[in-house]
Motif scaffolding. Structure first.
Motif, PDB file in Angstrom:
ATOM      1  N   ASP A 122       6.290 -10.121 -16.273  1.00  0.00           N
ATOM      2  CA  ASP A 122       5.954 -10.945 -17.432  1.00  0.00           C
ATOM      3  C   ASP A 122       5.146 -10.148 -18.454  1.00  0.00           C
ATOM      4  OD1 ASP A 122       5.864 -13.162 -19.035  1.00  0.00           O
ATOM      5  OD2 ASP A 122       5.199 -14.513 -17.454  1.00  0.00           O
ATOM      6  N   VAL A 123       5.042 -10.711 -19.688  1.00  0.00           N
ATOM      7  CA  VAL A 123       4.491  -9.959 -20.812  1.00  0.00           C
ATOM      8  C   VAL A 123       3.022  -9.588 -20.628  1.00  0.00           C
ATOM      9  CG1 VAL A 123       6.124 -10.965 -22.437  1.00  0.00           C
ATOM     10  CG2 VAL A 123       3.911 -12.076 -22.086  1.00  0.00           C
ATOM     11  N   HIS A 124       2.274 -10.381 -19.866  1.00  0.00           N
ATOM     12  CA  HIS A 124       0.844 -10.130 -19.704  1.00  0.00           C
ATOM     13  C   HIS A 124       0.533  -9.257 -18.495  1.00  0.00           C
ATOM     14  CE1 HIS A 124       1.844 -13.656 -17.299  1.00  0.00           C
ATOM     15  NE2 HIS A 124       0.810 -13.379 -16.539  1.00  0.00           N
ATOM     16  N   GLN A 125       1.572  -8.818 -17.774  1.00  0.00           N
ATOM     17  CA  GLN A 125       1.381  -8.004 -16.578  1.00  0.00           C
ATOM     18  C   GLN A 125       1.669  -6.536 -16.896  1.00  0.00           C
ATOM     19  OE1 GLN A 125       4.200 -10.000 -14.054  1.00  0.00           O
ATOM     20  NE2 GLN A 125       2.663 -11.439 -13.286  1.00  0.00           N
ATOM     21  N   PRO A 126       0.750  -5.617 -16.555  1.00  0.00           N
ATOM     22  CA  PRO A 126       0.983  -4.198 -16.829  1.00  0.00           C
ATOM     23  C   PRO A 126       2.281  -3.717 -16.203  1.00  0.00           C
ATOM     24  CG  PRO A 126      -1.280  -4.561 -16.141  1.00  0.00           C
ATOM     25  CD  PRO A 126      -0.553  -5.852 -15.903  1.00  0.00           C
ATOM     26  N   PHE A 127       2.994  -2.865 -16.940  1.00  0.00           N
ATOM     27  CA  PHE A 127       4.306  -2.415 -16.494  1.00  0.00           C
ATOM     28  C   PHE A 127       4.439  -0.913 -16.701  1.00  0.00           C
ATOM     29  CE2 PHE A 127       8.678  -1.238 -17.550  1.00  0.00           C
ATOM     30  CZ  PHE A 127       9.344  -1.671 -16.418  1.00  0.00           C
ATOM     31  N   GLY A 128       5.009  -0.239 -15.700  1.00  0.00           N
ATOM     32  CA  GLY A 128       5.285   1.189 -15.814  1.00  0.00           C
ATOM     33  C   GLY A 128       5.428   1.804 -14.439  1.00  0.00           C
ATOM     34  N   GLY A 129       6.035   2.976 -14.396  1.00  0.00           N
ATOM     35  CA  GLY A 129       6.343   3.601 -13.117  1.00  0.00           C
ATOM     36  C   GLY A 129       5.547   4.851 -12.840  1.00  0.00           C
ATOM     37  N   PHE A 130       5.772   5.405 -11.658  1.00  0.00           N
ATOM     38  CA  PHE A 130       5.157   6.648 -11.217  1.00  0.00           C
ATOM     39  C   PHE A 130       6.209   7.761 -11.214  1.00  0.00           C
ATOM     40  CE2 PHE A 130       2.261   3.909  -8.280  1.00  0.00           C
ATOM     41  CZ  PHE A 130       1.516   3.507  -9.378  1.00  0.00           C
ATOM     42  N   LYS A 131       5.778   8.948 -10.926  1.00  0.00           N
ATOM     43  CA  LYS A 131       6.650  10.122 -10.810  1.00  0.00           C
ATOM     44  C   LYS A 131       7.510  10.267 -12.070  1.00  0.00           C
ATOM     45  CE  LYS A 131       8.022   8.872  -6.545  1.00  0.00           C
ATOM     46  NZ  LYS A 131       8.620   8.948  -5.190  1.00  0.00           N
ATOM     47  N   GLU A 132       8.803  10.492 -11.922  1.00  0.00           N
ATOM     48  CA  GLU A 132       9.645  10.722 -13.104  1.00  0.00           C
ATOM     49  C   GLU A 132      10.139   9.425 -13.744  1.00  0.00           C
ATOM     50  OE1 GLU A 132      12.708  13.597 -12.565  1.00  0.00           O
ATOM     51  OE2 GLU A 132      11.294  15.211 -12.086  1.00  0.00           O
ATOM     52  N   ASP A 182       0.813  -1.214   0.000  1.00  0.00           N
ATOM     53  CA  ASP A 182       0.000   0.000   0.000  1.00  0.00           C
ATOM     54  C   ASP A 182       0.849   1.268   0.000  1.00  0.00           C
ATOM     55  OD1 ASP A 182      -2.317  -1.506   0.052  1.00  0.00           O
ATOM     56  OD2 ASP A 182      -2.508  -1.437   2.236  1.00  0.00           O
ATOM     57  N   ALA A 183       1.990   1.242   0.680  1.00  0.00           N
ATOM     58  CA  ALA A 183       2.739   2.470   0.929  1.00  0.00           C
ATOM     59  C   ALA A 183       3.796   2.786  -0.113  1.00  0.00           C
ATOM     60  CB  ALA A 183       3.409   2.389   2.305  1.00  0.00           C
ATOM     61  N   ALA A 184       4.323   1.786  -0.798  1.00  0.00           N
ATOM     62  CA  ALA A 184       5.389   2.036  -1.771  1.00  0.00           C
ATOM     63  C   ALA A 184       4.851   2.858  -2.940  1.00  0.00           C
ATOM     64  CB  ALA A 184       5.969   0.717  -2.269  1.00  0.00           C
ATOM     65  N   ASP A 185       5.475   3.981  -3.204  1.00  0.00           N
ATOM     66  CA  ASP A 185       5.019   4.888  -4.259  1.00  0.00           C
ATOM     67  C   ASP A 185       5.732   4.551  -5.573  1.00  0.00           C
ATOM     68  OD1 ASP A 185       3.703   6.932  -5.511  1.00  0.00           O
ATOM     69  OD2 ASP A 185       4.930   8.544  -4.651  1.00  0.00           O
TER      70      ASP A 185
END
Length: 483
Positions: free
Chosen positions: A445-455, A428-431
């Motif tokens: 894995d290829v079927h799992q959404p991937f991407g980050g927050f902030k910059e 819950d807490a990790a941004d």
């Protein structure tokens, strides 16, 4: 060999500037290919080809588009070993890592081919008598793709899969350091039956690419993987326009190790996550936050695990840690280590170039562990993109979470613990856009959404069904059938 570019239905060599050499980072004396950049007229032709091909590709059945992706995936698998050797020689990753990259590239094409048979759009109630509403999904148009050198086949495949199955056409700009890996992928798609103009490749100087592609009024979207500085620069260039932008940028990924963790599991996992692909992954672990009561015990295990890694040329079957991609990258990583020394960091392992004739002509950096790192040190703040791991002590779980989130980046984080309570609180807490418990920060894995927050990235995710959203738009239609 001389690298050629895909422009419409043709393959053509570059016409602009001096010759450049694609060399092996295991031994920079080995030239894999030569190429020249594309001229402005060539880039214009590539963009025109993508524009011209769009109506026909948009009109094609999604199932027909998917058949091309499936056939290309089969070709990649048939040539896996041959292609893996090219990726390993060109990028520097080990042959085992390169083999996984080719397999994953095929997996991306297969996954997105399968989405063509999924429901798309649908009926929506309409309050008007004798009328039905219909939500229609359609491709956004011509996409510019800018891809990096660290996963030179996988990243283009991750983007091309959803773009092509959605009906978009593409101008692909691969990294200059690793053009052959992307070329192999493009050739597989062309051989699989991709129509002329649907996929075009470009390597040009920045000014030419910006003027001919980024500034083009028919451009619908830009998907970029690379540094935060370049990604934010693209955002500024596109400001005030309705061009979509998807960015997967930098990371400074942290792993927390609590006192109740399995330290053997944590150390072996951390060594792989920090030093795999020579640390040249956006999701590589670069920060370790450890409760002070187990700091020394974890450090001892980490030194043993990292120190046992065999550094060597990418094609050597015994190599576990290959070179970084280039002399320039090697110099940048070594400069980060020197800066850490100057700021008071203690080098617990590695810290420089390996000695010996076997390493003299390669871009090698020893696996490096630095302790005594504080929150204000550049090593704690800046992305290194090399085999360097910074370790910091904390007194509690709450302090550890604060340290994870005290970063401009928000790509990936992990926690090692035997406490279900702490695991749930950390999720819950990790941004960050990706969170793991007793797992590495890398390895999605290829079927799992991937991407980050902030910059670390834009709101548009990659991978999985979520990865289709960037390349599609919804058109609302209403049909009156009773009059």
């Amino acid at each position: 060999m001389e690298l050629q570019y895909r422009i419409g239905a043709e393959w053509a060599p570059g016409e602009h500037g001096d010759w450049a050499e694609d060399t092996s980072p295991s031994d920079v004396r080995e030239v894999l290919a030569r190429y020249r950049l594309m001229s402005r007229s060539q880039v214009d032709r590539a963009m025109d080809a993508a524009i011209e091909a769009f109506p026909g590709w948009k009109a094609a059945s999604p199932v027909a588009r998917a058949a091309v992706l499936s056939k290309a995936a089969a070709l990649l698998r048939q040539r896996r070993d041959e292609h893996a050797r090219v990726v390993a020689r060109e990028n520097g990753k080990t042959l085992a890592e390169a083999t996984v990259e080719v397999e994953k590239s095929a997996d991306f094409l297969d996954f997105y081919a399968a989405t063509a048979r999924m429901p798309s759009g649908g009926l929506i109630a309409d309050a008007r008598p004798g009328t039905r509403g219909l939500a229609m999904t359609e491709p956004v148009g011509v996409i510019a793709m800018i891809t990096p050198w660290n996963d030179p086949m996988l990243t283009p495949a991750r983007k091309l899969g959803p773009a092509l199955v959605s009906g978009c056409t593409v101008v692909l700009k691969p990294a200059r350091e690793t053009p052959l890996a992307a070329d192999l992928l493009v050739r597989a798609l062309v051989e699989a039956g991709l129509p002329a103009g649907v996929l075009n490749t470009v390597i040009a100087d920045h000014a030419t690419f910006d003027a001919a592609v980024i500034a083009h009024p028919r451009l619908a979207g830009v998907t970029f993987t690379g540094s935060t500085a370049v990604g934010l620069g693209l955002s500024r260039k596109l400001a005030g326009r309705t061009v979509r932008l998807q960015t997967e940028m930098g990371g400074k990924n942290a792993t927390v190790v609590l006192a109740d963790a399995d330290l053997d599991l944590a150390a072996s996992t951390l060594a792989a996550a920090a030093f795999g692909q020579a640390g040249q992954r956006c999701t590589a672990t670069s920060r370790v936050i450890v409760e002070e009561t187990v700091h020394d015990a974890l450090l001892e295990r980490l030194r043993a695990a990292a120190g046992a890694l065999r550094l060597g040329a990418s094609l050597d079957p015994g190599t576990q840690l290959g070179p970084v991609v280039s002399r320039r990258q090697q110099a940048e990583v070594l400069a980060h280590i020197d800066k850490a020394r100057a700021h008071g960091g203690r080098i617990e392992l590695g810290g420089g170039q390996p000695d010996g004739e076997a390493y003299a002509h390669g871009c090698f950096v020893q696996p490096t562990i630095v302790t005594g790192v504080t929150a204000d040190m550049p090593l704690w703040r800046e992305e290194v993109f090399g085999p360097v791991l910074a370790i910091r002590r904390v007194a509690s779980f709450d302090e550890a979470v604060a340290a994870v989130n005290d970063s401009d980046y928000g790509l990936s984080a992990a926690l090692f613990t035997s406490s279900l309570r702490h695991a749930q609180r950390f999720l819950d807490a990790a941004d960050t856009g990706q969170v793991g418990i007793n797992l590495p920060t890398s390895g999605w894995d290829v079927h799992q959404p991937f991407g980050g927050f902030k910059e670390s990235g834009s709101p548009f995710k990659e991978q999985g069904v979520e990865g289709l959203r960037f390349y599609t738009r919804t058109k609302m239609a209403a049909i009156r059938f009773d009059w």
